[in-house]
Write an enzyme that holds these catalytic residues in place. Sequence first.
Site, PDB file in Angstrom:
ATOM      1  N   ARG A 253      71.266  53.401 -17.675  1.00  0.00           N
ATOM      2  CA  ARG A 253      70.723  54.474 -16.828  1.00  0.00           C
ATOM      3  C   ARG A 253      70.132  55.601 -17.676  1.00  0.00           C
ATOM      4  NH1 ARG A 253      73.856  55.305 -11.402  1.00  0.00           N
ATOM      5  NH2 ARG A 253      75.770  54.761 -12.464  1.00  0.00           N
TER       6      ARG A 253
ATOM      7  N   ASP B  88      80.581  58.624 -12.814  1.00  0.00           N
ATOM      8  CA  ASP B  88      80.392  60.000 -12.412  1.00  0.00           C
ATOM      9  C   ASP B  88      80.676  60.286 -10.921  1.00  0.00           C
ATOM     10  OD1 ASP B  88      79.242  62.365 -13.725  1.00  0.00           O
ATOM     11  OD2 ASP B  88      77.883  62.273 -12.001  1.00  0.00           O
TER      12      ASP B  88
ATOM     13  N   HIS C 186      60.046  39.131 -37.841  1.00  0.00           N
ATOM     14  CA  HIS C 186      60.266  39.425 -36.420  1.00  0.00           C
ATOM     15  C   HIS C 186      60.364  40.919 -36.250  1.00  0.00           C
ATOM     16  CE1 HIS C 186      64.253  40.269 -37.757  1.00  0.00           C
ATOM     17  NE2 HIS C 186      64.336  39.053 -38.258  1.00  0.00           N
TER      18      HIS C 186
ATOM     19  N   GLY D 174      79.676  51.091  -9.902  1.00  0.00           N
ATOM     20  CA  GLY D 174      79.343  49.826 -10.564  1.00  0.00           C
ATOM     21  C   GLY D 174      80.560  49.291 -11.303  1.00  0.00           C
TER      22      GLY D 174
ATOM     23  N   ARG E 269      80.151  51.172  -2.763  1.00  0.00           N
ATOM     24  CA  ARG E 269      79.636  52.539  -2.647  1.00  0.00           C
ATOM     25  C   ARG E 269      79.880  52.927  -1.195  1.00  0.00           C
ATOM     26  NH1 ARG E 269      77.289  53.196  -7.883  1.00  0.00           N
ATOM     27  NH2 ARG E 269      76.397  51.242  -8.554  1.00  0.00           N
TER      28      ARG E 269
ATOM     29  N   GLN F  47      74.787  41.985 -18.544  1.00  0.00           N
ATOM     30  CA  GLN F  47      75.500  42.972 -19.371  1.00  0.00           C
ATOM     31  C   GLN F  47      76.789  43.469 -18.724  1.00  0.00           C
ATOM     32  OE1 GLN F  47      72.257  45.831 -21.202  1.00  0.00           O
ATOM     33  NE2 GLN F  47      71.436  44.766 -19.430  1.00  0.00           N
ATOM     34  N   ARG F  48      76.910  43.247 -17.424  1.00  0.00           N
ATOM     35  CA  ARG F  48      78.105  43.743 -16.742  1.00  0.00           C
ATOM     36  C   ARG F  48      79.161  42.666 -16.544  1.00  0.00           C
ATOM     37  NH1 ARG F  48      76.036  47.963 -12.608  1.00  0.00           N
ATOM     38  NH2 ARG F  48      76.962  46.702 -10.963  1.00  0.00           N
TER      39      ARG F  48
ATOM     40  N   ASP G 147      77.867  52.076 -19.162  1.00  0.00           N
ATOM     41  CA  ASP G 147      76.801  52.966 -19.654  1.00  0.00           C
ATOM     42  C   ASP G 147      77.227  53.942 -20.763  1.00  0.00           C
ATOM     43  OD1 ASP G 147      75.233  51.743 -17.762  1.00  0.00           O
ATOM     44  OD2 ASP G 147      75.477  53.326 -16.270  1.00  0.00           O
TER      45      ASP G 147
ATOM     46  N   GLU H 207      66.904  51.433 -20.376  1.00  0.00           N
ATOM     47  CA  GLU H 207      66.189  51.491 -19.091  1.00  0.00           C
ATOM     48  C   GLU H 207      65.794  52.921 -18.707  1.00  0.00           C
ATOM     49  OE1 GLU H 207      68.602  50.013 -15.853  1.00  0.00           O
ATOM     50  OE2 GLU H 207      70.334  51.200 -16.470  1.00  0.00           O
TER      51      GLU H 207
ATOM     52  N   SER I 253      82.280  58.489  -8.746  1.00  0.00           N
ATOM     53  CA  SER I 253      83.678  58.209  -8.420  1.00  0.00           C
ATOM     54  C   SER I 253      84.572  59.367  -8.868  1.00  0.00           C
ATOM     55  CB  SER I 253      84.125  56.919  -9.111  1.00  0.00           C
ATOM     56  OG  SER I 253      83.210  55.882  -8.829  1.00  0.00           O
TER      57      SER I 253
ATOM     58  N   THR J 162      82.637  52.221 -16.760  1.00  0.00           N
ATOM     59  CA  THR J 162      81.191  51.969 -16.668  1.00  0.00           C
ATOM     60  C   THR J 162      80.700  51.441 -18.013  1.00  0.00           C
ATOM     61  OG1 THR J 162      79.009  53.011 -16.523  1.00  0.00           O
ATOM     62  CG2 THR J 162      80.813  54.442 -17.091  1.00  0.00           C
TER      63      THR J 162
ATOM     64  N   ALA K  48      67.965  46.106 -34.915  1.00  0.00           N
ATOM     65  CA  ALA K  48      66.685  46.223 -34.203  1.00  0.00           C
ATOM     66  C   ALA K  48      65.756  47.156 -34.978  1.00  0.00           C
ATOM     67  CB  ALA K  48      66.914  46.758 -32.798  1.00  0.00           C
TER      68      ALA K  48
ATOM     69  N   ASP L 156      78.232  56.895 -20.351  1.00  0.00           N
ATOM     70  CA  ASP L 156      77.528  58.145 -20.017  1.00  0.00           C
ATOM     71  C   ASP L 156      78.471  59.234 -19.520  1.00  0.00           C
ATOM     72  OD1 ASP L 156      78.199  56.883 -17.675  1.00  0.00           O
ATOM     73  OD2 ASP L 156      76.259  57.151 -16.710  1.00  0.00           O
TER      74      ASP L 156
ATOM     75  N   ARG M 179     101.439  48.122 -14.036  1.00  0.00           N
ATOM     76  CA  ARG M 179     102.655  47.808 -14.801  1.00  0.00           C
ATOM     77  C   ARG M 179     103.308  49.061 -15.368  1.00  0.00           C
ATOM     78  NH1 ARG M 179     101.475  41.887 -17.077  1.00  0.00           N
ATOM     79  NH2 ARG M 179     101.602  40.861 -15.041  1.00  0.00           N
TER      80      ARG M 179
ATOM     81  N   ARG N  76      66.258  36.606 -32.201  1.00  0.00           N
ATOM     82  CA  ARG N  76      65.795  36.645 -33.598  1.00  0.00           C
ATOM     83  C   ARG N  76      65.433  35.244 -34.092  1.00  0.00           C
ATOM     84  NH1 ARG N  76      66.764  40.336 -37.643  1.00  0.00           N
ATOM     85  NH2 ARG N  76      67.675  42.292 -36.989  1.00  0.00           N
TER      86      ARG N  76
HETATM   87  P1  ATP Z   1      78.386  53.968 -11.757  1.00  0.00           P
HETATM   88  O1  ATP Z   1      78.159  54.988 -12.824  1.00  0.00           O
HETATM   89  O2  ATP Z   1      78.817  52.687 -12.295  1.00  0.00           O
HETATM   90  O3  ATP Z   1      77.292  53.864 -10.749  1.00  0.00           O
HETATM   91  P2  ATP Z   1      79.679  55.791 -10.041  1.00  0.00           P
HETATM   92  O4  ATP Z   1      81.106  56.076  -9.798  1.00  0.00           O
HETATM   93  O5  ATP Z   1      78.876  56.913 -10.616  1.00  0.00           O
HETATM   94  O6  ATP Z   1      79.638  54.502 -10.916  1.00  0.00           O
HETATM   95  P3  ATP Z   1      78.484  56.174  -7.453  1.00  0.00           P
HETATM   96  O7  ATP Z   1      77.837  55.229  -6.517  1.00  0.00           O
HETATM   97  O8  ATP Z   1      77.763  57.374  -7.876  1.00  0.00           O
HETATM   98  O9  ATP Z   1      78.969  55.301  -8.702  1.00  0.00           O
HETATM   99  O10 ATP Z   1      79.844  56.680  -6.772  1.00  0.00           O
HETATM  100  C1  ATP Z   1      80.771  55.769  -6.212  1.00  0.00           C
HETATM  101  C2  ATP Z   1      81.316  56.323  -4.923  1.00  0.00           C
HETATM  102  O11 ATP Z   1      81.987  57.566  -5.165  1.00  0.00           O
HETATM  103  C3  ATP Z   1      80.250  56.677  -3.877  1.00  0.00           C
HETATM  104  O12 ATP Z   1      79.844  55.575  -3.128  1.00  0.00           O
HETATM  105  C4  ATP Z   1      80.979  57.694  -3.026  1.00  0.00           C
HETATM  106  O13 ATP Z   1      81.835  57.067  -2.090  1.00  0.00           O
HETATM  107  C5  ATP Z   1      81.833  58.432  -4.056  1.00  0.00           C
HETATM  108  N1  ATP Z   1      81.148  59.670  -4.458  1.00  0.00           N
HETATM  109  C6  ATP Z   1      80.052  59.798  -5.238  1.00  0.00           C
HETATM  110  N2  ATP Z   1      79.656  61.081  -5.366  1.00  0.00           N
HETATM  111  C7  ATP Z   1      80.533  61.800  -4.630  1.00  0.00           C
HETATM  112  C8  ATP Z   1      80.685  63.192  -4.335  1.00  0.00           C
HETATM  113  N3  ATP Z   1      79.848  64.109  -4.824  1.00  0.00           N
HETATM  114  N4  ATP Z   1      81.713  63.562  -3.549  1.00  0.00           N
HETATM  115  C9  ATP Z   1      82.555  62.641  -3.043  1.00  0.00           C
HETATM  116  N5  ATP Z   1      82.473  61.335  -3.267  1.00  0.00           N
HETATM  117  C10 ATP Z   1      81.490  60.905  -4.047  1.00  0.00           C
END
Ligand code: ATP
Length: 320
Positions: free
Chosen positions: A171, A103, A215, A11, A72, A252-253, A127, A222, A105, A125, A186, A129, A25, A154
Amino acid sequence: VKKIAILTSGGDSQGMNAAVRAVVRSGLYHGLEVYGIQRGYHGLLNDDIFSMDLRSVGDIIQRGGTILQSARCKEFMTPEGQQKGAEILRKHGIDGLVVIGGDGSYQGANKLSKLGINTMALPGTIDNDIAFTDYTIGFDTAVSIVVDAVNKLRDTMSSHERSSIVEVMGRHCGDIALHAGLASGAETILVPEMPHDMDEITERMKQNFAHGKRHSIVLVAEGVGSGEEVAKALTDRCPTLEPRVTVLGHIQRGGTPTPADRNLASRLGDFAVRMLIAGESDKACGIIKGELVLTDIDKVVNTKKEFNRELYELASRLSQ
Ligand code: ATP
């Protein structure tokens, strides 16, 4: 390393462009050749790789989204896909890769490092997270968007003495709800990390109105469920609360990153390049108490981000 590449994956988030700019750079400043990969791992497997110069990243520090685009990619989840990705990078003579994403990625970067590519992962991200960093790139902007929305709600809620339920992203992580909730005052913050009792919440809202509050804002992460579900639970218990639901969604993004996100992205991007030059690989870059830190990607993806209970309890105390 002599040639590095950068991609954005998963994302998108505000500040990814500022991170791309910093990597490009800083890389050029240190005498490296820098390549951009379009559309994340998908672009890598399609050899969508191009040379970047100082001007390639001009006029992007203030822009949301990512000029490199994101995607993805299922094929990259397979060992064959990862092997192909490593080979394509080697064919170009690229021996360092900076991945900006979440995560999943990070896990992709981890796999590539095992195949001989030096990798650095940056937390991109909204999130917040990702473990071993206090903040992710985009989080501050997302929080400010939520706070801005709550300010507006408000106004209108006070005029009608109504309650407002705002569903926010994150998430499985409640950080957007927590930080935006504290900043916007809030009355109730629902996050997946903490249990909640709808009877108690309903009672408190009734009391608040009885004691002159005009209010009542409920922020719902989510990860807890939808705003509509929370509204139904409240209405079932007390129909006069008349909750109105707002789902902020992808708003939000988007938008221009805050100065905090731009500066975080700039620091992390430069740090990633310097660490690659120093011979590091398979590491996640983060910021803890204002200091730049490196952590093994394996460790980061296998650790759940700690929830800030102190902040949660403070928000609760201050919203009486
Ligand atoms: P967001 O948290 O914003 O969703 P993200 O990086 O967690 O970002 P994912 O869709 O989970 O989003 O991962 C992005 C891409 O990373 C996937 O489409 C895939 O190509 C690669 N990827 C995810 N998990 C793995 C894995 N376990 N091993 C190798 N590549 C992965």
